[in-house]
Enzyme design. Structure first.
Site, PDB file in Angstrom:
ATOM      1  N   HIS A 128       0.837  -1.204   0.000  1.00 38.39           N
ATOM      2  CA  HIS A 128       0.000   0.000   0.000  1.00 38.39           C
ATOM      3  C   HIS A 128       0.876   1.261   0.000  1.00 38.39           C
ATOM      4  O   HIS A 128       2.018   1.229   0.467  1.00 38.39           O
ATOM      5  CB  HIS A 128      -0.864   0.042   1.269  1.00 38.39           C
ATOM      6  N   CYS A 139      -2.986   0.826   9.627  1.00 38.05           N
ATOM      7  CA  CYS A 139      -4.038  -0.081   9.138  1.00 38.05           C
ATOM      8  C   CYS A 139      -4.897  -0.660  10.252  1.00 38.05           C
ATOM      9  O   CYS A 139      -5.948  -1.234   9.983  1.00 38.05           O
ATOM     10  CB  CYS A 139      -3.451  -1.177   8.272  1.00 38.05           C
TER      11      CYS A 139
HETATM   12  C1  CIR Z   1      -3.751  -7.705   3.374  1.00 41.47           C
HETATM   13  O1  CIR Z   1      -2.949  -8.241   2.613  1.00 41.47           O
HETATM   14  O2  CIR Z   1      -4.761  -7.145   2.970  1.00 41.47           O
HETATM   15  C2  CIR Z   1      -3.461  -7.711   4.855  1.00 41.47           C
HETATM   16  N1  CIR Z   1      -2.794  -8.924   5.194  1.00 41.47           N
HETATM   17  C3  CIR Z   1      -2.629  -6.529   5.262  1.00 41.47           C
HETATM   18  C4  CIR Z   1      -3.378  -5.240   5.118  1.00 41.47           C
HETATM   19  C5  CIR Z   1      -2.612  -4.083   5.659  1.00 41.47           C
HETATM   20  N2  CIR Z   1      -3.349  -2.892   5.474  1.00 41.47           N
HETATM   21  C6  CIR Z   1      -2.803  -1.689   5.458  1.00 41.47           C
HETATM   22  O3  CIR Z   1      -1.587  -1.564   5.564  1.00 41.47           O
HETATM   23  N3  CIR Z   1      -3.600  -0.656   5.266  1.00 41.47           N
END
Ligand code: CIR
Length: 264
Positions: free
Chosen positions: A168, A257
């Site tokens: 991201h 997140c």
């Molecule tokens: C994913 O791959 O969607 C999750 N394991 C990690 C999401 C992390 N989100 C973020 O950094 N906004």
């Protein structure tokens, strides 16, 4: 754009770590398996850090059908008075949004991104009235455009950013305040950020670029274990505190997140 502008207290919306978290999406298997109990303890410490900083913390229940549901940031973007519900770019995460929508409905008017949009909140970076949106594996042009319409209606400029090797946008760059960025060099196209004040993470601390702004001027929450970045930020006048989120880093997550921040 975010609660930072106002003097009102903040609500921090979190979502608990599901029992299935060890099956979360990962770009590469972590060297050591995810420890769900430890992730839960780290999540509680994160919630405590936000509460200690003055946030009213609300924690939504986990949904074991969605191993990534604790990464609540990806399900909504807060734009002033408006909450934009996203369409996460991973199919397994689409079902995370409804429970967050239910919780946000009491706090803000809602709009929802519609197919063919795909957008993860982790790709949206707000710097004052500028909104930067990462074009990632999770966020497409339709997602950017639908979000941009809502943002432009609120007086924001919107720029897209190309990424290289990060999940991201905010894995590589976050805001320290309304004017200043903290960026890990080499992971995003720097061109859209030209003209913005920017600090760079020192060598070996790329993950330190993801910090979470806290209530109060110049206060940020950092990941533990990033001493060179901490020294840099303190020398620049920021007040830092830290939490260990190693179990979330294993799942490609970071600090931002794990929460949605909005004015109370
Ligand atoms: C994913 O791959 O969607 C999750 N394991 C990690 C999401 C992390 N989100 C973020 O950094 N906004």
């Amino acid at each position: 754009m975010t609660p930072h502008a106002g003097a009102r207290p903040w609500i921090a919306l979190l979502r608990s770590v599901p029992a299935t978290y060890e099956r979360c999406l990962v770009r590469a298997a972590p060297p050591q398996a995810i420890d769900v109990a430890r992730a839960r303890a780290q999540h509680a410490a994160y919630a405590a850090a936000l509460a200690a900083a003055g946030c009213e913390v609300r924690v939504l229940p986990a949904d074991d059908r969605h191993p990534d549901c604790c990464f609540i940031e990806d399900t909504a973007v807060l734009l002033d008075d408006l909450a934009v519900l996203t369409r996460p770019g991973a199919a397994s995460r689409l079902g995370e949004v409804d429970a967050v929508a239910e919780a946000l409905a009491a706090l803000a008017p809602l709009v929802r991104l519609m197919s063919p949009a795909a957008l993860d909140g982790g790709d949206v970076l707000c710097l004052g009235k500028k909104l930067f949106v990462g074009l990632s594996q999770r966020t497409n042009a339709a997602g950017v455009e639908q979000l941009a319409q809502a943002a432009r209606a609120r007086g924001c400029e919107v720029a897209t950013v190309r990424l290289a090797g990060v999940l991201h946008l905010k894995s590589a760059v976050t805001a320290l305040d309304d004017e200043t960025l903290l960026m890990a060099p080499g992971l995003v196209d720097p061109a859209p950020f030209r003209g913005c004040a920017c600090l760079e993470t020192p060598a070996g601390e790329l993950r330190a670029a993801n910090v979470l702004r806290l209530p109060g001027k110049g206060r940020v929450l950092m990941q533990a274990g990033c001493g060179a970045t901490r020294a840099l930020l303190r020398a620049a006048g920021y007040e830092t505190s830290e939490v260990d989120i190693s179990e979330f880093v294993k799942g490609d997550g970071a600090l931002t997140c794990l929460s949605l921040l909005l004015p109370a």
